[in-house]
Write a protein that holds these residues in place. Sequence first.
Motif, PDB file in Angstrom:
ATOM      1  N   ILE A  54       1.258   6.727  -6.819  1.00  0.00           N
ATOM      2  CA  ILE A  54       0.209   7.713  -7.157  1.00  0.00           C
ATOM      3  C   ILE A  54       0.797   9.117  -7.155  1.00  0.00           C
ATOM      4  N   MET A  55       1.527   9.447  -6.108  1.00  0.00           N
ATOM      5  CA  MET A  55       2.113  10.793  -6.004  1.00  0.00           C
ATOM      6  C   MET A  55       2.965  11.121  -7.224  1.00  0.00           C
ATOM      7  N   ALA A  56       3.658  10.102  -7.752  1.00  0.00           N
ATOM      8  CA  ALA A  56       4.544  10.323  -8.903  1.00  0.00           C
ATOM      9  C   ALA A  56       3.763  10.463 -10.204  1.00  0.00           C
ATOM     10  N   GLY A  57       2.461  10.125 -10.167  1.00  0.00           N
ATOM     11  CA  GLY A  57       1.659  10.219 -11.379  1.00  0.00           C
ATOM     12  C   GLY A  57       1.433   8.887 -12.074  1.00  0.00           C
ATOM     13  N   CYS A  58       1.806   7.793 -11.410  1.00  0.00           N
ATOM     14  CA  CYS A  58       1.675   6.467 -12.041  1.00  0.00           C
ATOM     15  C   CYS A  58       0.213   6.056 -12.145  1.00  0.00           C
ATOM     16  N   ARG A  59      -0.027   5.114 -13.054  1.00  0.00           N
ATOM     17  CA  ARG A  59      -1.300   4.422 -13.189  1.00  0.00           C
ATOM     18  C   ARG A  59      -1.097   2.975 -12.729  1.00  0.00           C
ATOM     19  N   ARG A  88      10.332   8.775 -11.683  1.00  0.00           N
ATOM     20  CA  ARG A  88      10.056   9.698 -10.577  1.00  0.00           C
ATOM     21  C   ARG A  88       9.623   8.934  -9.326  1.00  0.00           C
ATOM     22  N   ALA A  89       8.862   7.860  -9.527  1.00  0.00           N
ATOM     23  CA  ALA A  89       8.389   7.082  -8.371  1.00  0.00           C
ATOM     24  C   ALA A  89       9.567   6.569  -7.545  1.00  0.00           C
ATOM     25  N   TRP A  90      10.651   6.180  -8.222  1.00  0.00           N
ATOM     26  CA  TRP A  90      11.822   5.687  -7.468  1.00  0.00           C
ATOM     27  C   TRP A  90      12.387   6.793  -6.573  1.00  0.00           C
ATOM     28  N   THR A  91      12.371   8.011  -7.069  1.00  0.00           N
ATOM     29  CA  THR A  91      12.837   9.130  -6.244  1.00  0.00           C
ATOM     30  C   THR A  91      11.934   9.309  -5.026  1.00  0.00           C
ATOM     31  N   LEU A  92      10.618   9.245  -5.237  1.00  0.00           N
ATOM     32  CA  LEU A  92       9.704   9.428  -4.102  1.00  0.00           C
ATOM     33  C   LEU A  92       9.806   8.258  -3.115  1.00  0.00           C
ATOM     34  N   LEU A  93      10.039   7.059  -3.619  1.00  0.00           N
ATOM     35  CA  LEU A  93      10.283   5.929  -2.709  1.00  0.00           C
ATOM     36  C   LEU A  93      11.501   6.224  -1.839  1.00  0.00           C
ATOM     37  N   SER A  94      12.527   6.787  -2.460  1.00  0.00           N
ATOM     38  CA  SER A  94      13.771   7.053  -1.720  1.00  0.00           C
ATOM     39  C   SER A  94      13.551   8.126  -0.663  1.00  0.00           C
ATOM     40  N   ILE A  95      12.702   9.094  -0.982  1.00  0.00           N
ATOM     41  CA  ILE A  95      12.422  10.164  -0.019  1.00  0.00           C
ATOM     42  C   ILE A  95      11.552   9.641   1.132  1.00  0.00           C
ATOM     43  N   ASN A  96      10.472   8.989   0.800  1.00  0.00           N
ATOM     44  CA  ASN A  96       9.488   8.642   1.832  1.00  0.00           C
ATOM     45  C   ASN A  96       9.693   7.268   2.455  1.00  0.00           C
ATOM     46  N   GLU A 135       0.827  -1.214   0.000  1.00  0.00           N
ATOM     47  CA  GLU A 135       0.000   0.000   0.000  1.00  0.00           C
ATOM     48  C   GLU A 135       0.862   1.266   0.000  1.00  0.00           C
ATOM     49  N   LEU A 136       1.917   1.277   0.803  1.00  0.00           N
ATOM     50  CA  LEU A 136       2.776   2.475   0.850  1.00  0.00           C
ATOM     51  C   LEU A 136       3.505   2.690  -0.477  1.00  0.00           C
ATOM     52  N   VAL A 137       3.865   1.615  -1.137  1.00  0.00           N
ATOM     53  CA  VAL A 137       4.478   1.752  -2.458  1.00  0.00           C
ATOM     54  C   VAL A 137       3.458   2.345  -3.432  1.00  0.00           C
ATOM     55  N   ALA A 138       2.200   1.862  -3.331  1.00  0.00           N
ATOM     56  CA  ALA A 138       1.142   2.385  -4.197  1.00  0.00           C
ATOM     57  C   ALA A 138       0.919   3.878  -3.942  1.00  0.00           C
ATOM     58  N   VAL A 139       0.977   4.281  -2.680  1.00  0.00           N
ATOM     59  CA  VAL A 139       0.801   5.698  -2.326  1.00  0.00           C
ATOM     60  C   VAL A 139       1.842   6.555  -3.047  1.00  0.00           C
ATOM     61  N   ASN A 140       3.078   6.127  -2.990  1.00  0.00           N
ATOM     62  CA  ASN A 140       4.149   6.908  -3.626  1.00  0.00           C
ATOM     63  C   ASN A 140       4.067   6.840  -5.151  1.00  0.00           C
TER      64      ASN A 140
END
Lengths: 416, 126
Positions: free
Chosen positions: A154-159, A219-227, A147-152
């Motif tokens: 979404i934030m990155a704009g993924c489908r 971009r999602a990989w960057t947000l994973l790294s941040i959060n 779920e937390l991976v899905a959250v990030n």
Amino acid sequence: MVTARFADFISLNSQAHGMNLRYSYPPHPVAFVPREVIHGYIDGNDPITGQPLMQELVDALTLPLTEQENAPVIVRKPRHGRLLPADTEENLNRLFLENAWTDGLPIVLPTEERVAEMLTGTDHDPQEVVGRMSVTTHEERLDYTVELVAVNAIMAGCRPEHLPVVLALAASKQASMPSSTTTFISMMVVNGPVRNEIGMNCSSGALSPFNFANSVIGRAWTLLSINLGGAKIAENFTASTGNGVNYNNMCCGENEELSIWEPFHVQKGFKANESTVSLFRGWTVIGFGDGHAGRMAEVMKNVGMAGATFIVDPLAAKNLKNEGFKTKQELASYLAENAKPEIPRPRMPTADNIDFVVVGGEWNPFWMTTDFHYTHTFAIDKWIPKSGIRKDPRPLRMPAAINCSEGVCGLPGIPH
Amino acid sequence: MAKKKETLLTVLDPRGQPSGIFGQCLTPESSPGDIQDPLAQPTGEVRPVRMAPRLDSLDGKTIYLVETGFAGAYDFLQEIQDWFSSNMPSVKTVLRRKQGSMFTNDPPLWDEIKEKGDGAILGVGG
């Protein structure tokens, strides 16, 4: 002793490790400064405490331990709730920015409805733990679920169609921008059928911002790294200059269709019909290279690389094959031998540390040189639903790159 | 005109949760690439660590100066060694480089310090 620039970080880090060590802080930096400057630091004060540095060191060794020092405790980070307090869209966007939970670009807010929709991109239980990550080698790892991976994502704009690749990235436990005063950068290369199913660009401009999947997954990989990796500027992300590559992590697919070499993931032991993501890390990208293998060796030698990952346009790969390198391994062995410096260094080039990925659209036989170190290849298929990639009824696609058509590009003697 | 009531959204917290698991230093045999590879890095729980009792004084004592691998640290420790020679000549200093890198453990050196030394200064992180 730790330089004063890291005083806050060291203090927090010690508490987290249950140590009350006595630190002294000379001014920062002590690296790459003249000897007389260092001499001055020795005779001077600790800029954090204001006390003479050497007396402080002597005291650290001789003053009796305090009660607190005799009873060290571990200061734990608190857990947080699953949901944030309800608020307006504007306020929530501000909250994410002000807490540095983003890369500074606009995000899609992870509402419960969006998370539920994103989770249709995999069959895995939302509460399944995917891994734990940190941007440092020694800090406390953070746990994260599907779920937390899905959250990030979404934030990155993924489908949902992108989620399996993002889950494979998360399962790597590898942050895209680890802590260092040097600026680490990363690259992720996707292989196998998933590339085409989700519309990734492996061809012209694959590393530029002209493809939805490449852009949002990177971009999602960057947000994973941040959060999920806990990257915080100035706390544990200490890169002196930073690098624009950290925004997208050179996310692309390998152009297996035009490559004359075996796909990268096959080289690493996977089957051609398996989908994977391979991760690379280093510091340097030299964006333009052309010519024969001897030029590649020259670049490695001039930069002093002990290893390299070359990003090779399919035409350049054909050129190199024409030159006599039937396999990537043959080329790697040649480069390891010819990139050796005249004066031996502790780490000399070896064929095992030289890799090639074929990316590009045959506009010209160019290659890029990086000092990237290949780490691992991770399976994507295990994250794909049994019913297949969950696509939108009308999948979002940007205009596709155009591959060279049969008979237009290529080289004499090398079949397209 | 009445202000339109704004819709409130409920969103998920994007952050991972503390695990209680920390990174541990690499072994001396670790490959240089392991520092770039979290799967090659040891992890484990941490326990509080007490410091060793302090010395009454440094007179006649042996103090190890351990260079931990960061750039500039060896020069810095040489300057500290010079300072002790000039200002506290009864202190014997032993300047040593930790084997491996700043990320690796060096148990033989710690054993040597316990056996032959009275104290140690490690540095310089930066």
